[in-house]
Structures are given as structure tokens and as C-alpha cells.
Scaffold this active site. Structure first.
Site, PDB file in Angstrom:
ATOM      1  N   SER A  64       5.450 -16.455  -1.426  1.00  0.00           N
ATOM      2  CA  SER A  64       4.861 -16.854  -2.709  1.00  0.00           C
ATOM      3  C   SER A  64       5.829 -16.611  -3.858  1.00  0.00           C
ATOM      4  CB  SER A  64       3.571 -16.066  -2.981  1.00  0.00           C
ATOM      5  OG  SER A  64       2.618 -16.289  -1.978  1.00  0.00           O
TER       6      SER A  64
HETATM    7  N1  SAH Z   1       1.694 -13.177   1.340  1.00  0.00           N
HETATM    8  C1  SAH Z   1       2.703 -14.060   1.848  1.00  0.00           C
HETATM    9  C2  SAH Z   1       2.384 -15.501   1.519  1.00  0.00           C
HETATM   10  C3  SAH Z   1       2.574 -16.360   2.717  1.00  0.00           C
HETATM   11  S1  SAH Z   1       1.957 -18.008   2.603  1.00  0.00           S
HETATM   12  C4  SAH Z   1       4.080 -13.665   1.363  1.00  0.00           C
HETATM   13  O1  SAH Z   1       4.163 -12.872   0.408  1.00  0.00           O
HETATM   14  O2  SAH Z   1       5.070 -14.113   1.938  1.00  0.00           O
HETATM   15  C5  SAH Z   1       0.344 -17.855   3.330  1.00  0.00           C
HETATM   16  C6  SAH Z   1       0.256 -17.299   4.723  1.00  0.00           C
HETATM   17  O3  SAH Z   1      -1.105 -17.408   5.134  1.00  0.00           O
HETATM   18  C7  SAH Z   1       1.070 -18.049   5.775  1.00  0.00           C
HETATM   19  O4  SAH Z   1       1.915 -17.148   6.438  1.00  0.00           O
HETATM   20  C8  SAH Z   1       0.024 -18.635   6.716  1.00  0.00           C
HETATM   21  O5  SAH Z   1       0.435 -18.696   8.069  1.00  0.00           O
HETATM   22  C9  SAH Z   1      -1.127 -17.665   6.530  1.00  0.00           C
HETATM   23  N2  SAH Z   1      -2.461 -18.183   6.901  1.00  0.00           N
HETATM   24  C10 SAH Z   1      -2.937 -19.447   6.765  1.00  0.00           C
HETATM   25  N3  SAH Z   1      -4.197 -19.526   7.239  1.00  0.00           N
HETATM   26  C11 SAH Z   1      -4.539 -18.277   7.678  1.00  0.00           C
HETATM   27  C12 SAH Z   1      -5.712 -17.708   8.269  1.00  0.00           C
HETATM   28  N4  SAH Z   1      -6.807 -18.432   8.520  1.00  0.00           N
HETATM   29  N5  SAH Z   1      -5.700 -16.396   8.586  1.00  0.00           N
HETATM   30  C13 SAH Z   1      -4.591 -15.618   8.349  1.00  0.00           C
HETATM   31  N6  SAH Z   1      -3.459 -16.102   7.787  1.00  0.00           N
HETATM   32  C14 SAH Z   1      -3.431 -17.414   7.460  1.00  0.00           C
END
Ligand code: SAH
Length: 213
Positions: A64
Site C-alpha cells: 500500500s
Molecule cells: N497490508 C499490505 C497490503 C497488501 S494488498 C501491505 O502493507 O503490503 C492486500 C492484500 O490482501 C493482498 O496481499 C491480498 O492477497 C490480500 N487479500 C485479498 N483478499 C483477501 C482475503 N479474503 N483474506 C485475506 N487476505 C486477502
């Protein structure tokens, strides 16, 4: 895995950018000033680590934007010792911010590749979450509930009911809600069945996917 003076200088510039954009909480700014974000990204993107932008990580996901991480972290109002649930571990950067804020962090990721990579990486740089879980964030983590706060770091088409029900009374859920564009939404649990809702403008996230595994 090096963290040099150059990286530290770039980080301080990033902190100044976030201050200019309105981020105020000293704990949040301190965490962003401390965490080596370049180590959370693939080597090809190192030069971009301290620009206020989202970037691709593995499995078609993104780390993010720092402003978004800071904004969501402020809304959570983490107190040291809080039990916090994160949905979407991804690179683990937001997880590290929560740990710096003194939270006991439980974080769920549905992409196996990212789950494995980040579970190995975070302890290597000294960040120990209470638990990293491979699973479906739509369900929350009923065995560990209730939580002081819950943060969703992917765009949710709707607010999953289990997340609301796993909050303590007084607890906060920060979740971007929407399909193409998301409205940052804060729910505060006022009573067993009572929730206060506040909205904070538009953001763009990768989608929160239903578990297809
Ligand atoms: N907090 C992360 C943001 C990653 S983007 C960072 O700081 O890097 C969002 C993440 O949510 C992705 O890795 C994606 O695989 C995950 N995601 C999407 N749907 C999900 C679900 N149903 N349960 C858990 N994780 C999920």
C-alpha cells in the site's frame, strides 16, 4: 539486507511528505521513519521505496501507499498492548507499522506465496507478529476474538459481518468499502448491536477476494 544513511534520509523525506499531507500522530510518523520499506519490495523497485506510492509485490498484489498505511493506522488509534487483526498481510509493511505502535498483531493472508514469503521475512528483520495466518479474511479470526481493532488492507465490496462481530465494545474497524473505488470507512462498536459509522474519502485498493481455494 542493508539499511544505509541514504535510506534513512529518504525515509525522513517521506515522513515530511506525509506531514504535509496531514498525517499527525507521532507514533505513526515515527514508525514510518523507522521501518526499512525498501526491504519489503523486490530489488527492482528499491529506488521507489520512499516515494509516496503503492508498488507491485508478489502474486499480483501491492504494498500500500505510505499515505494510505499512515491514514488507516491513525484511524485505528492503536494503544500499546492492543490486540489487532489485520486482513491482507501482503508484504507485511502495515503489519510492521502496527507492531511498532505496540500492537499484538494477528494478520491473515489468502495468497499462499505471500503468506510464506512474509512469514519468513518479518522475523528476519525483527518484526514478530503474534500470529500470521493463511486463510480467508472474510471470516475474521473467531478463535482469537474479540479485538481492540481490525484493519482491512484490501478493497471490500461489502462489510463482512464476522469482522463487526469480532470487535470489542469500543473497538474500531477500518475498512475501505467499494468495488472500483473504495470509501475509507470507520466503524466504532458502541454496544452489542450498536455501531457508529464514519466515512473518510476515496482510496484505491486491490480487491478483497472471496476464498476460492
Ligand atoms: N497490508 C499490505 C497490503 C497488501 S494488498 C501491505 O502493507 O503490503 C492486500 C492484500 O490482501 C493482498 O496481499 C491480498 O492477497 C490480500 N487479500 C485479498 N483478499 C483477501 C482475503 N479474503 N483474506 C485475506 N487476505 C486477502
Amino acid at each position: 539486507m542493508k539499511d544505509t544513511f541514504r535510506h534513512k534520509g529518504l525515509r525522513q523525506q517521506l515522513v515530511n511528505v506525509l506531514i504535509d499531507k496531514g498525517i499527525k500522530q507521532p507514533g505513526v510518523l515515527k514508525a514510518i521513519g523507522k521501518i526499512p520499506r525498501h526491504l519489503f519490495m523486490d530489488s527492482g523497485f528499491l529506488d521507489h521505496a520512499y516515494v509516496d506510492k503503492a508498488f507491485p509485490i508478489a502474486a499480483d498484489q501491492t504494498i500500500s501507499q505510505p499515505y494510505t498505511v499512515a491514514f488507516q493506522s491513525e484511524l485505528l488509534q492503536v494503544q500499546p498492548g492492543d490486540k489487532v487483526l489485520e486482513i491482507g498481510t501482503g508484504s507485511g509493511y502495515q503489519t510492521a507499522v502496527l507492531i511498532e505502535l505496540g500492537a499484538k498483531v494477528y494478520s491473515i493472508e489468502r495468497q499462499q506465496e505471500l503468506f510464506k514469503k512474509t512469514s519468513k521475512f518479518l522475523p528476519q528483520i525483527g518484526y514478530r507478529a503474534k500470529s500470521l495466518i493463511f486463510g480467508d479474511g472474510y471470516k475474521g479470526l473467531p478463535d482469537e476474538a474479540p479485538f481492540d481493532s481490525i484493519i482491512v488492507t484490501a478493497g471490500a465490496p461489502f462489510v463482512p459481518k464476522p469482522l463487526l462481530s469480532q470487535l470489542k465494545v469500543g473497538g474500531r474497524l477500518v475498512i475501505p468499502v467499494g468495488v472500483d473505488v473504495q470509501t475509507m470507512t470507520l466503524f466504532i462498536r458502541k454496544g452489542t448491536k450498536e455501531f457508529e459509522q464514519h466515512e473518510f474519502g476515496e482510496f484505491r485498493f486491490v480487491p478483497l477476494l472471496e476464498n476460492k481455494n
